[in-house]
Motif scaffolding. Structure first.
Motif, PDB file in Angstrom:
ATOM      1  N   UNK A   1      -1.870   0.827  -4.952  1.00  0.00           N
ATOM      2  CA  UNK A   1      -3.235   0.370  -4.675  1.00  0.00           C
ATOM      3  C   UNK A   1      -4.255   1.167  -5.482  1.00  0.00           C
ATOM      4  N   UNK A   2      -3.979   2.448  -5.681  1.00  0.00           N
ATOM      5  CA  UNK A   2      -4.881   3.261  -6.507  1.00  0.00           C
ATOM      6  C   UNK A   2      -4.916   2.712  -7.929  1.00  0.00           C
ATOM      7  N   UNK A   3      -3.752   2.324  -8.451  1.00  0.00           N
ATOM      8  CA  UNK A   3      -3.719   1.723  -9.783  1.00  0.00           C
ATOM      9  C   UNK A   3      -4.497   0.423  -9.840  1.00  0.00           C
ATOM     10  N   UNK A   4      -4.395  -0.386  -8.779  1.00  0.00           N
ATOM     11  CA  UNK A   4      -5.144  -1.639  -8.733  1.00  0.00           C
ATOM     12  C   UNK A   4      -6.643  -1.364  -8.678  1.00  0.00           C
ATOM     13  N   UNK A   5      -7.033  -0.370  -7.922  1.00  0.00           N
ATOM     14  CA  UNK A   5      -8.459  -0.019  -7.855  1.00  0.00           C
ATOM     15  C   UNK A   5      -8.966   0.436  -9.223  1.00  0.00           C
ATOM     16  N   UNK A   6      -8.154   1.235  -9.915  1.00  0.00           N
ATOM     17  CA  UNK A   6      -8.548   1.744 -11.226  1.00  0.00           C
ATOM     18  C   UNK A   6      -8.627   0.615 -12.263  1.00  0.00           C
ATOM     19  N   UNK A   7      -7.779  -0.408 -12.112  1.00  0.00           N
ATOM     20  CA  UNK A   7      -7.778  -1.535 -13.045  1.00  0.00           C
ATOM     21  C   UNK A   7      -8.816  -2.596 -12.695  1.00  0.00           C
ATOM     22  N   UNK A   8      -9.542  -2.401 -11.607  1.00  0.00           N
ATOM     23  CA  UNK A   8     -10.601  -3.341 -11.237  1.00  0.00           C
ATOM     24  C   UNK A   8     -10.152  -4.486 -10.358  1.00  0.00           C
TER      25      UNK A   8
ATOM     26  N   UNK B   1       2.139  16.968   3.105  1.00  0.00           N
ATOM     27  CA  UNK B   1       1.733  17.784   4.245  1.00  0.00           C
ATOM     28  C   UNK B   1       2.026  17.077   5.565  1.00  0.00           C
ATOM     29  N   UNK B   2       1.932  15.735   5.567  1.00  0.00           N
ATOM     30  CA  UNK B   2       2.185  14.964   6.778  1.00  0.00           C
ATOM     31  C   UNK B   2       3.682  14.750   7.002  1.00  0.00           C
ATOM     32  N   UNK B   3       4.408  14.437   5.930  1.00  0.00           N
ATOM     33  CA  UNK B   3       5.808  14.060   6.083  1.00  0.00           C
ATOM     34  C   UNK B   3       6.731  15.243   6.371  1.00  0.00           C
TER      35      UNK B   3
ATOM     36  N   UNK C   1      -5.145   5.699   0.343  1.00  0.00           N
ATOM     37  CA  UNK C   1      -5.321   5.458  -1.084  1.00  0.00           C
ATOM     38  C   UNK C   1      -6.765   5.071  -1.402  1.00  0.00           C
ATOM     39  N   UNK C   2      -7.329   4.161  -0.605  1.00  0.00           N
ATOM     40  CA  UNK C   2      -8.708   3.739  -0.849  1.00  0.00           C
ATOM     41  C   UNK C   2      -9.704   4.831  -0.494  1.00  0.00           C
TER      42      UNK C   2
ATOM     43  N   UNK D   1      -4.221   9.931  -7.106  1.00  0.00           N
ATOM     44  CA  UNK D   1      -2.850  10.310  -6.820  1.00  0.00           C
ATOM     45  C   UNK D   1      -2.712  11.815  -6.614  1.00  0.00           C
ATOM     46  N   UNK D   2      -3.533  12.589  -7.340  1.00  0.00           N
ATOM     47  CA  UNK D   2      -3.463  14.045  -7.242  1.00  0.00           C
ATOM     48  C   UNK D   2      -3.870  14.545  -5.860  1.00  0.00           C
ATOM     49  N   UNK D   3      -4.723  13.804  -5.192  1.00  0.00           N
ATOM     50  CA  UNK D   3      -5.140  14.176  -3.832  1.00  0.00           C
ATOM     51  C   UNK D   3      -4.166  13.595  -2.811  1.00  0.00           C
ATOM     52  N   UNK D   4      -3.751  12.367  -3.036  1.00  0.00           N
ATOM     53  CA  UNK D   4      -2.928  11.661  -2.054  1.00  0.00           C
ATOM     54  C   UNK D   4      -1.536  12.275  -1.912  1.00  0.00           C
ATOM     55  N   UNK D   5      -0.925  12.677  -3.018  1.00  0.00           N
ATOM     56  CA  UNK D   5       0.439  13.198  -2.972  1.00  0.00           C
ATOM     57  C   UNK D   5       0.574  14.433  -2.078  1.00  0.00           C
TER      58      UNK D   5
END
Length: 251
Positions: A79-86, A173-175, A158-159, A164-168
């Motif tokens: 979804x992050x990639x989709x957001x970045x691609x518009x 930390x959660x898993x 993601x939104x 990705x650097x923040x989400x990973x």
């Protein structure tokens, strides 16, 4: 009907993207299968210590939940990639329901999860797992609902982060506590009392116990009830967060 139509349009587009690279099924199930073949045999001498009669009947349900939780948590990266691609911006100007934008993506994730779950269960039976078909179906259904919740939360994260650097690291930390305190690999009864008490506050632990109970044929138990309750609660909270995030992003 409009929501269903919009959801199908989103789902069809997402599936078309995934089917261009069929390796997505194998990549997602690679880690659980490795655990099944390499870690499963180590449990056989320990089965009597935690009251199980078959190592794989105990182990496969835990791996199933691991597949649903950990695999779905990474759904938001696309979804992050989709957001970045518009793509998200393009969807924003359509009259499509914001709920449908999330639901269509979740349906894609659930198809992937069901395929992977079937592969895992079949391999479990090949290795010697013994479980009633009805119990297996109930366990897979619980896992699918939990996976939908984790995928919805992943999309919301993601939104919210758009990176990705923040989400990973957030996902890691959660898993990590989920893996260690939910009894996915080993039963919490093998640990000290303080660790068992700590695991009581881990909702996923109750889902793992319920899925294991269903594979053992124990459907009418309090463990199953608590597992269903926590699955529904987690799903409701995750869907609320996911839909709210999509609405904010597209407002």
């Amino acid at each position: 009907m409009t929501v269903l139509r919009d959801s199908y349009v989103v789902f069809r587009r997402q599936m078309r993207m995934n089917l261009r690279n069929p390796a997505w099924v194998l990549i997602g199930i690679f880690q659980p299968v490795l655990y099944l073949f390499l870690f499963g045999p180590l449990l056989k001498p320990l089965t009597s210590q935690f009251g199980a009669s078959n190592a794989y009947t105990f182990f496969v349900p835990g791996l199933l939940v691991q597949l649903g939780v950990f695999g779905a948590f990474f759904a938001g990266f696309s979804l992050i990639g989709e957001w970045r691609d518009g793509v998200i911006e393009a969807e924003r100007v359509t009259p499509a329901s914001r709920f449908a934008l999330l639901l269509g993506r979740l349906l894609r994730d659930l198809v992937q999860l069901v395929v992977q779950a079937v592969i895992l269960v079949v391999l479990g039976f090949v290795l010697g797992m013994r479980a009633p078909v009805g119990g297996v179906v109930v366990g897979v259904l619980l896992t699918v609902v939990l996976g939908a919740a984790c995928a919805a939360a992943s999309n919301a994260l993601a939104l919210s982060t758009k990176s990705e650097d923040v989400m990973a690291p957030v996902i890691n930390m959660v898993t990590m506590p989920v893996l260690l305190l939910s009894g996915i690999l080993l039963p919490m009864t093998l640990g000290p009392s303080w660790l068992q008490r700590a695991s009581d506050f881990m909702p996923i632990r109750w889902v793992v116990d319920a899925v294991r109970g269903s594979f053992a044929g124990a459907l009418a138990t309090s463990t199953m009830t608590w597992g269903i309750v926590w699955t529904v609660v987690i799903f409701a909270l995750a869907m609320w967060w996911g839909v709210s995030t999509f609405r904010r992003e597209n407002s």
